[in-house]
Design a protein around this motif. Structure first.
Motif, PDB file in Angstrom:
ATOM      1  N   CYS A 127      21.801   7.423  -4.169  1.00 43.70           N
ATOM      2  CA  CYS A 127      21.717   7.919  -2.791  1.00 43.70           C
ATOM      3  C   CYS A 127      20.381   7.473  -2.216  1.00 43.70           C
ATOM      4  O   CYS A 127      19.320   7.949  -2.636  1.00 43.70           O
ATOM      5  CB  CYS A 127      21.834   9.437  -2.754  1.00 43.70           C
ATOM      6  SG  CYS A 127      21.728  10.095  -1.076  1.00 43.70           S
ATOM      7  N   ALA A 128      20.428   6.553  -1.265  1.00 40.12           N
ATOM      8  CA  ALA A 128      19.206   6.002  -0.680  1.00 40.12           C
ATOM      9  C   ALA A 128      18.508   6.984   0.252  1.00 40.12           C
ATOM     10  O   ALA A 128      17.365   6.751   0.654  1.00 40.12           O
ATOM     11  CB  ALA A 128      19.522   4.700   0.066  1.00 40.12           C
ATOM     12  N   ILE A 129      19.189   8.070   0.613  1.00 35.75           N
ATOM     13  CA  ILE A 129      18.590   9.089   1.498  1.00 35.75           C
ATOM     14  C   ILE A 129      18.701  10.465   0.836  1.00 35.75           C
ATOM     15  O   ILE A 129      18.971  11.463   1.504  1.00 35.75           O
ATOM     16  CB  ILE A 129      19.263   9.088   2.890  1.00 35.75           C
ATOM     17  CG1 ILE A 129      20.774   9.350   2.770  1.00 35.75           C
ATOM     18  CG2 ILE A 129      18.995   7.773   3.621  1.00 35.75           C
ATOM     19  CD1 ILE A 129      21.439   9.644   4.102  1.00 35.75           C
ATOM     20  N   TYR A 130      18.445  10.517  -0.467  1.00 36.81           N
ATOM     21  CA  TYR A 130      18.724  11.715  -1.254  1.00 36.81           C
ATOM     22  C   TYR A 130      18.030  12.960  -0.707  1.00 36.81           C
ATOM     23  O   TYR A 130      18.650  14.013  -0.576  1.00 36.81           O
ATOM     24  CB  TYR A 130      18.319  11.487  -2.710  1.00 36.81           C
ATOM     25  CG  TYR A 130      18.583  12.682  -3.592  1.00 36.81           C
ATOM     26  CD1 TYR A 130      19.875  12.979  -4.022  1.00 36.81           C
ATOM     27  CD2 TYR A 130      17.539  13.520  -3.989  1.00 36.81           C
ATOM     28  CE1 TYR A 130      20.129  14.077  -4.823  1.00 36.81           C
ATOM     29  CE2 TYR A 130      17.788  14.627  -4.787  1.00 36.81           C
ATOM     30  CZ  TYR A 130      19.079  14.899  -5.205  1.00 36.81           C
ATOM     31  OH  TYR A 130      19.325  15.997  -5.989  1.00 36.81           O
ATOM     32  N   GLU A 131      16.737  12.854  -0.392  1.00 35.03           N
ATOM     33  CA  GLU A 131      16.010  14.043   0.059  1.00 35.03           C
ATOM     34  C   GLU A 131      16.594  14.594   1.361  1.00 35.03           C
ATOM     35  O   GLU A 131      16.732  15.805   1.534  1.00 35.03           O
ATOM     36  CB  GLU A 131      14.522  13.728   0.233  1.00 35.03           C
ATOM     37  CG  GLU A 131      13.804  13.539  -1.090  1.00 35.03           C
ATOM     38  CD  GLU A 131      12.299  13.628  -0.954  1.00 35.03           C
ATOM     39  OE1 GLU A 131      11.812  14.130   0.074  1.00 35.03           O
ATOM     40  OE2 GLU A 131      11.613  13.185  -1.885  1.00 35.03           O
ATOM     41  N   VAL A 132      16.952  13.700   2.270  1.00 33.93           N
ATOM     42  CA  VAL A 132      17.562  14.154   3.525  1.00 33.93           C
ATOM     43  C   VAL A 132      18.962  14.719   3.254  1.00 33.93           C
ATOM     44  O   VAL A 132      19.339  15.752   3.817  1.00 33.93           O
ATOM     45  CB  VAL A 132      17.626  12.994   4.537  1.00 33.93           C
ATOM     46  CG1 VAL A 132      18.434  13.390   5.769  1.00 33.93           C
ATOM     47  CG2 VAL A 132      16.216  12.562   4.943  1.00 33.93           C
ATOM     48  N   ALA A 133      19.714  14.064   2.381  1.00 33.11           N
ATOM     49  CA  ALA A 133      21.079  14.517   2.089  1.00 33.11           C
ATOM     50  C   ALA A 133      21.103  15.906   1.471  1.00 33.11           C
ATOM     51  O   ALA A 133      22.052  16.676   1.690  1.00 33.11           O
ATOM     52  CB  ALA A 133      21.772  13.522   1.163  1.00 33.11           C
ATOM     53  N   THR A 134      20.069  16.244   0.688  1.00 35.88           N
ATOM     54  CA  THR A 134      20.031  17.570   0.084  1.00 35.88           C
ATOM     55  C   THR A 134      19.499  18.630   1.044  1.00 35.88           C
ATOM     56  O   THR A 134      19.620  19.827   0.778  1.00 35.88           O
ATOM     57  CB  THR A 134      19.152  17.566  -1.184  1.00 35.88           C
ATOM     58  OG1 THR A 134      17.843  17.067  -0.864  1.00 35.88           O
ATOM     59  CG2 THR A 134      19.772  16.699  -2.267  1.00 35.88           C
ATOM     60  N   PHE A 169       0.833  -1.200   0.000  1.00 30.72           N
ATOM     61  CA  PHE A 169       0.000   0.000   0.000  1.00 30.72           C
ATOM     62  C   PHE A 169       0.868   1.251   0.000  1.00 30.72           C
ATOM     63  O   PHE A 169       2.043   1.212   0.362  1.00 30.72           O
ATOM     64  CB  PHE A 169      -0.937  -0.015   1.210  1.00 30.72           C
ATOM     65  CG  PHE A 169      -1.974  -1.099   1.145  1.00 30.72           C
ATOM     66  CD1 PHE A 169      -3.171  -0.886   0.493  1.00 30.72           C
ATOM     67  CD2 PHE A 169      -1.725  -2.343   1.703  1.00 30.72           C
ATOM     68  CE1 PHE A 169      -4.117  -1.884   0.401  1.00 30.72           C
ATOM     69  CE2 PHE A 169      -2.662  -3.357   1.618  1.00 30.72           C
ATOM     70  CZ  PHE A 169      -3.870  -3.132   0.965  1.00 30.72           C
ATOM     71  N   PRO A 170       0.279   2.382  -0.397  1.00 30.90           N
ATOM     72  CA  PRO A 170       1.064   3.627  -0.454  1.00 30.90           C
ATOM     73  C   PRO A 170       1.658   3.984   0.900  1.00 30.90           C
ATOM     74  O   PRO A 170       1.068   3.738   1.951  1.00 30.90           O
ATOM     75  CB  PRO A 170       0.021   4.671  -0.890  1.00 30.90           C
ATOM     76  CG  PRO A 170      -1.043   3.891  -1.591  1.00 30.90           C
ATOM     77  CD  PRO A 170      -1.106   2.569  -0.878  1.00 30.90           C
ATOM     78  N   SER A 171       2.851   4.561   0.853  1.00 29.28           N
ATOM     79  CA  SER A 171       3.514   5.043   2.071  1.00 29.28           C
ATOM     80  C   SER A 171       4.196   6.363   1.757  1.00 29.28           C
ATOM     81  O   SER A 171       4.376   6.725   0.588  1.00 29.28           O
ATOM     82  CB  SER A 171       4.538   4.025   2.586  1.00 29.28           C
ATOM     83  OG  SER A 171       5.549   3.806   1.616  1.00 29.28           O
ATOM     84  N   ASN A 172       4.587   7.075   2.789  1.00 26.65           N
ATOM     85  CA  ASN A 172       5.227   8.378   2.597  1.00 26.65           C
ATOM     86  C   ASN A 172       6.417   8.526   3.545  1.00 26.65           C
ATOM     87  O   ASN A 172       6.558   9.528   4.243  1.00 26.65           O
ATOM     88  CB  ASN A 172       4.215   9.514   2.817  1.00 26.65           C
ATOM     89  CG  ASN A 172       4.767  10.867   2.417  1.00 26.65           C
ATOM     90  OD1 ASN A 172       5.633  10.967   1.553  1.00 26.65           O
ATOM     91  ND2 ASN A 172       4.292  11.932   3.057  1.00 26.65           N
ATOM     92  N   TYR A 173       7.262   7.498   3.568  1.00 27.71           N
ATOM     93  CA  TYR A 173       8.413   7.542   4.464  1.00 27.71           C
ATOM     94  C   TYR A 173       9.382   8.662   4.087  1.00 27.71           C
ATOM     95  O   TYR A 173      10.023   9.259   4.946  1.00 27.71           O
ATOM     96  CB  TYR A 173       9.135   6.197   4.455  1.00 27.71           C
ATOM     97  CG  TYR A 173       8.295   5.068   5.006  1.00 27.71           C
ATOM     98  CD1 TYR A 173       7.857   5.086   6.332  1.00 27.71           C
ATOM     99  CD2 TYR A 173       7.916   3.994   4.211  1.00 27.71           C
ATOM    100  CE1 TYR A 173       7.072   4.069   6.845  1.00 27.71           C
ATOM    101  CE2 TYR A 173       7.135   2.967   4.720  1.00 27.71           C
ATOM    102  CZ  TYR A 173       6.716   3.010   6.024  1.00 27.71           C
ATOM    103  OH  TYR A 173       5.942   2.000   6.528  1.00 27.71           O
TER     104      TYR A 173
END
Length: 250
Positions: free
Chosen positions: A198-205, A84-88
């Motif tokens: 980058c598995a954590i791209y949004e956090v890394a940016t 199901f959809p998630s937003n982690y």
């Protein structure tokens, strides 16, 4: 049997997806009720339920309702949540913003320091399990690359000759690298580990603390000199790390 899953664990078969969503909205349900809700035959519903049960996403229970055979109802298992959809990603980004608002750079650095410590314990335990804790640096780097690859970083590494390591094609990430399981040996070489995702791209940016912690993690678990040469969050095609033995103390 093709269960119709994407690589992310989401059902690609539209009928199977409809059955899952009906069970999420209205379950537990009988095959007859599912047939009515989804708009397919009872036989087709049972085929889908069989596949989903085999995959561990649906479970069946028997419910007595007066005289006669018990009625079978189907319900989702906890493992079905992955379908199901998630937003982690959104959650991670909002948590970083909240931490930054609460304590600024100092708090973010502390959070990533604790995370680095936790990851270091996992990696050191893995080194011990694989028997590479006291192995040469290239073997430990190869095992670290395997670990990072499993976390989604598309990671590989190789030991290159120093002349090859200094060439422009390696600096811009265009060289064809060996997989993490096959380190190539060079003469007087340096190890280059490359993460192509980058598995954590949004956090890394959002915060440099994440990437600083990664470099520090690699230095800590390898006990080596680690220099980041390219950086996805800065616009490069990969994060590339040059890994060498630390100079011996005089």
């Amino acid at each position: 049997m093709d269960l119709g899953w994407s690589t992310e664990g989401t059902p690609t078969n539209s009928t199977r997806r409809a059955v899952l969503f009906a069970l999420r909205r209205d379950g537990p349900l009988s095959p007859d009720k599912l047939s009515h809700l989804v708009g397919i035959s009872r036989t087709a519903v049972l085929q889908q339920l069989h596949a989903l049960t085999s995959a561990g996403l649906v479970q069946r229970s028997a419910v007595k309702h007066g005289v006669g055979r018990p009625r079978h109802l189907y319900e989702l298992t906890p493992d079905a949540q992955a379908a199901f959809p998630s937003n982690y990603r959104g959650l991670a980004a909002s948590v970083v913003r909240a931490l930054d608002g609460m304590g600024g750079t100092d708090l973010l650095d502390e959070v990533f320091r604790v995370r680095r410590t936790q990851l270091a314990r996992q990696i050191q335990a893995r080194f011990a399990e694989k028997g590479v804790q006291g192995a040469p640096l290239e073997e430990r780097a190869r095992e670290l690359a395997r670990f990072q690859d499993e976390q989604g970083y598309l990671c590989d590494c190789r030991l290159e000759s120093r002349s090859a390591a200094d060439s422009p094609e390696h600096a811009n990430g265009s060289a064809d690298l060996a997989p993490a399981t096959a380190v190539e040996l060079g003469v007087d070489g340096v190890i280059r580990m490359r993460e192509r995702n980058c598995a954590i791209y949004e956090v890394a940016t959002m915060t440099p603390a994440a990437c600083r912690a990664e470099v520090q993690l690699f230095r800590e678990v390898l006990g080596a000199r680690v220099v980041r040469e390219t950086h996805i969050a800065s616009g490069d095609r990969s994060c590339t790390y040059r890994i060498e033995e630390r100079p011996a103390r005089a």
